[in-house]
Design an enzyme around this catalytic site. Structure first.
Site, PDB file in Angstrom:
ATOM      1  CG  ASP A 318      -1.615   1.266   1.471  1.00  0.00           C
ATOM      2  OD1 ASP A 318      -2.290   1.723   0.534  1.00  0.00           O
ATOM      3  OD2 ASP A 318      -1.494   1.835   2.572  1.00  0.00           O
ATOM      4  CG  ASP A 519      -1.570   2.376   6.776  1.00  0.00           C
ATOM      5  OD1 ASP A 519      -1.761   2.266   5.545  1.00  0.00           O
ATOM      6  OD2 ASP A 519      -1.827   3.408   7.410  1.00  0.00           O
ATOM      7  CG  ASP A 523      -4.158  -1.149   3.044  1.00  0.00           C
ATOM      8  OD1 ASP A 523      -4.387  -0.991   1.831  1.00  0.00           O
ATOM      9  OD2 ASP A 523      -3.574  -0.309   3.749  1.00  0.00           O
TER      10      ASP A 523
END
Length: 626
Positions: A318, A519, A523
């Site tokens: 990410d 995080d 996600d």
């Protein structure tokens, strides 16, 4: 009646299988050996006490798992070996097997306990008391009684008892206990502070945001404790083989008796063939590795994840909060040819000082960090939602915001600023255009800053042969710029959470073992579907941490490469342990079948292998992973 008897028996046999009872059992065994060599005969041989203390729990737990859980364990074969040795009068061999197995269990327990040492140290650093502020007075209460919303006062030199946000005061906090950062972090009103960290300088009042049981520190403890409940694939294989080896052992022992007619050889086979060393090979290595990882700020929730990490060849990242800090900062200040950067920043800060917009807050933070000049406070402030702000003084009107906001007010920008605008937009940066009266005097550009460890981490992963992918919901322009900065291989931008999942699945269907690192809440689905999910433990949401297999406490992405190397070392350690166990067992069985060794030497050989396996596994805890 039976339930009470079972509970009492379970308690007694747990005590007999404990460290103190095993020491006493060992003393009786040593006494028996000494009396044998001194050829002294007593009415009662103390070796029988060793069998009673260390052997009876083995028999009890073998029957317990067989009857209650319908599970055949290695304890069944150990029990058969002890009973067989007793049947032919080899009480020393029976005592030796029982005692060394009890010793092996203690060594295993110590290995497990050692892995939790770093977490126990964390717990011991958390103060047991907190200073609660109530009606302008303070009172000392147990930290566990602090409730969400309580105001807690922390003096210089004290440790913070709960997670919270600073209401009043400023200070510096040592967060090394959670993040590994060696330098203290400045904290002011509105900043978060975490349980267990050390308040260095100022006195602050904080509002509790997480009670003691839900604090960041307690979450770490729970993550480590959960790790022991999950078996790895190798462990499941070994559990299956433990049953098969029992059947093989009985078959070989039966054939030995049929062809030789020698009961001693038959018993020797049963004594040495127990797969306990193999059963110990995986859990001891996994727990030692989890312990080492926790020392380095990496919390592994399952042995399965640790094992699979060694096979990972594709890592998906990410962006925000993972490769970047998730915090906007001023990156560029562009001034028109007749202006200075300092004047552009001061003018922008003057207009933005009353705004609550995230861009405005980032500008104000940058201004206070770089300038000591006071700002004009007496102007008239107004805001046009989604466009910008206006600040009017006696002779000057400042406008800050989007280019459309300036055009709406008939303000044009110079050709030079237009060129700079194009360059900055290609870098995916957010732009604030600053105008004074009817002239655009400059541009303030902001962006999410890249983590300091991102570049080195990506370089190390590439050197290990791992491909990298960026999965982000941000624009393609921003994603491209970040990818070029840190050297990521492929980019997928403007993704919804379900599209991140699809991209991970696509990578898996291409034959890759995929690790996902993120995080945020968005996600979590991708973390769950990946072969290994890693959450940024400090910045990550509770949901992402729960969904992940591993959590990084802190912001150092170099720990991802460390994890892969640790996984490789752990798998090698497990396989080496299994090789030790198999080699010793096969050799001892052959020697027993041909009558070269008897039950006593066989017991020493077999159980010595178990101890070697445990010692070798424990080495992982302090092994240097380069």
């Amino acid at each position: 009646m039976f339930k009470k008897f079972y509970e009492k028996a379970n308690t007694v046999f747990n005590i007999l299988y404990g460290e103190k009872a095993t020491i006493v059992s060992g003393i009786f065994l040593a006494m028996g050996i000494a009396l044998h060599f001194l050829e002294i005969t007593l009415p009662f041989d103390p070796i029988w006490l060793t069998i009673a203390i260390s052997g009876s729990p083995i028999l009890f737990f073998a029957i317990k798992y067989l009857v209650l859980y319908k599970k055949i364990t290695s304890l069944v074969l150990i029990s058969i070996g002890i009973i067989s040795a007793l049947a032919i009068g080899e009480i020393f061999a029976a005592a030796e097997v029982a005692w060394i197995m009890a010793l092996g269990a203690i060594l295993e327990d110590r290995t497990f306990a050692k892995t939790k040492t770093s977490i126990q140290k964390l717990i011991s650093l958390v103060p047991s008391m907190a200073r609660r502020v109530l009606d302008s007075k303070t009172e000392q209460i147990p930290a566990e009684n602090v409730k969400h919303g309580d105001i807690i006062r922390i003096l210089p030199g004290e440790q913070i008892p709960v997670d919270g946000k600073i209401l009043a005061g400023s200070t510096s906090v040592n967060q090394a206990i959670l993040t590994g950062e060696s330098l203290p972090i400045d904290k002011a009103q509105g900043d978060e502070v975490f349980c267990g960290t050390l308040n260095l300088h100022g006195s602050v009042d904080i509002v509790c945001t997480n009670e003691s049981k839900n604090s960041s520190l307690q979450k770490m403890v729970r993550l480590v404790e959960e790790a022991s409940a999950n078996n790895s694939p190798i462990q499941r294989i070994m559990d299956t083989w433990a049953v098969r080896l029992i059947l093989i052992a009985l078959a070989i022992a039966g054939l030995t008796f049929v062809f030789t007619g020698d009961l001693i050889r038959t018993v020797t086979v049963l004594v040495v063939f127990c797969p306990c060393a193999m059963a110990l090979a995986t859990p001891t290595s996994i727990m030692a590795a989890i312990g080492q990882a926790s020392k380095h700020g990496v919390l592994v929730k399952s042995g399965h994840a640790l094992e699979i990490m060694g096979n990972v060849n594709q890592i998906a990242f990410d962006k925000t909060g993972t490769l970047t800090t998730g915090k906007l900062t001023v990156t560029d200040i562009v001034a028109n040819k007749n202006q200075t950067k300092e004047h552009v920043l001061q003018t922008c800060a003057t207009a933005e000082q009353r705004s609550e917009h995230p861009l405005a807050k980032a500008v104000m933070e940058h201004y206070h960090n770089t300038s000591t000049q006071p700002l004009e406070q007496n102007g008239s402030f107004s805001m046009q939602a989604g466009l910008g702000v206006s600040y009017e003084l006696a002779n000057t009107r400042i406008r800050c915001g989007k280019l459309a906001y300036l055009k709406q007010n008939n303000i044009t920008i110079s050709a030079e600023l237009s060129e700079q605008e194009i360059i900055l937009r290609k870098q995916g940066k957010a732009l604030i255009f600053v105008a004074e009266n009817q002239e655009c005097i400059g541009i303030v550009a902001l962006a999410d800053s890249i983590r300091g460890s991102a570049r080195t981490s990506l370089a190390t992963l590439h050197n290990l042969g791992i491909k990298t992918t960026l999965l982000t919901g941000d624009s393609k322009i921003t994603a491209d710029f970040i990818a070029k900065q840190i050297g990521i291989d492929t980019i997928h931008a403007e993704l919804l959470p379900e599209e991140k999942v699809q991209k991970v699945q696509e990578l898996q269907t291409q034959g890759n073992t995929v690790c996902m690192i993120g995080d945020g809440i968005n996600d979590a689905p991708a973390l769950k579907i990946a072969d290994v999910g890693i959450a940024m433990g400090q910045a990550g949401s509770d949901i992402s941490i729960e969904a992940a297999d591993i959590a990084l406490i802190g912001e150092d992405l170099n720990k991802v490469a460390y994890l892969k190397k640790l996984s490789n070392a752990t798998v090698f350690n497990i396989k080496f342990n299994i090789a030790i166990a198999l080699g010793i067992n096969i050799l001892a069985v052959l020697l027993g079948v041909f009558g070269i060794i008897g039950p006593v030497i066989g017991a020493l050989t077999h159980n010595g292998g178990s101890i070697l396996v445990i010692i070798n596994a424990a080495r992982l805890y302090d092994k240097k992973i380069g």
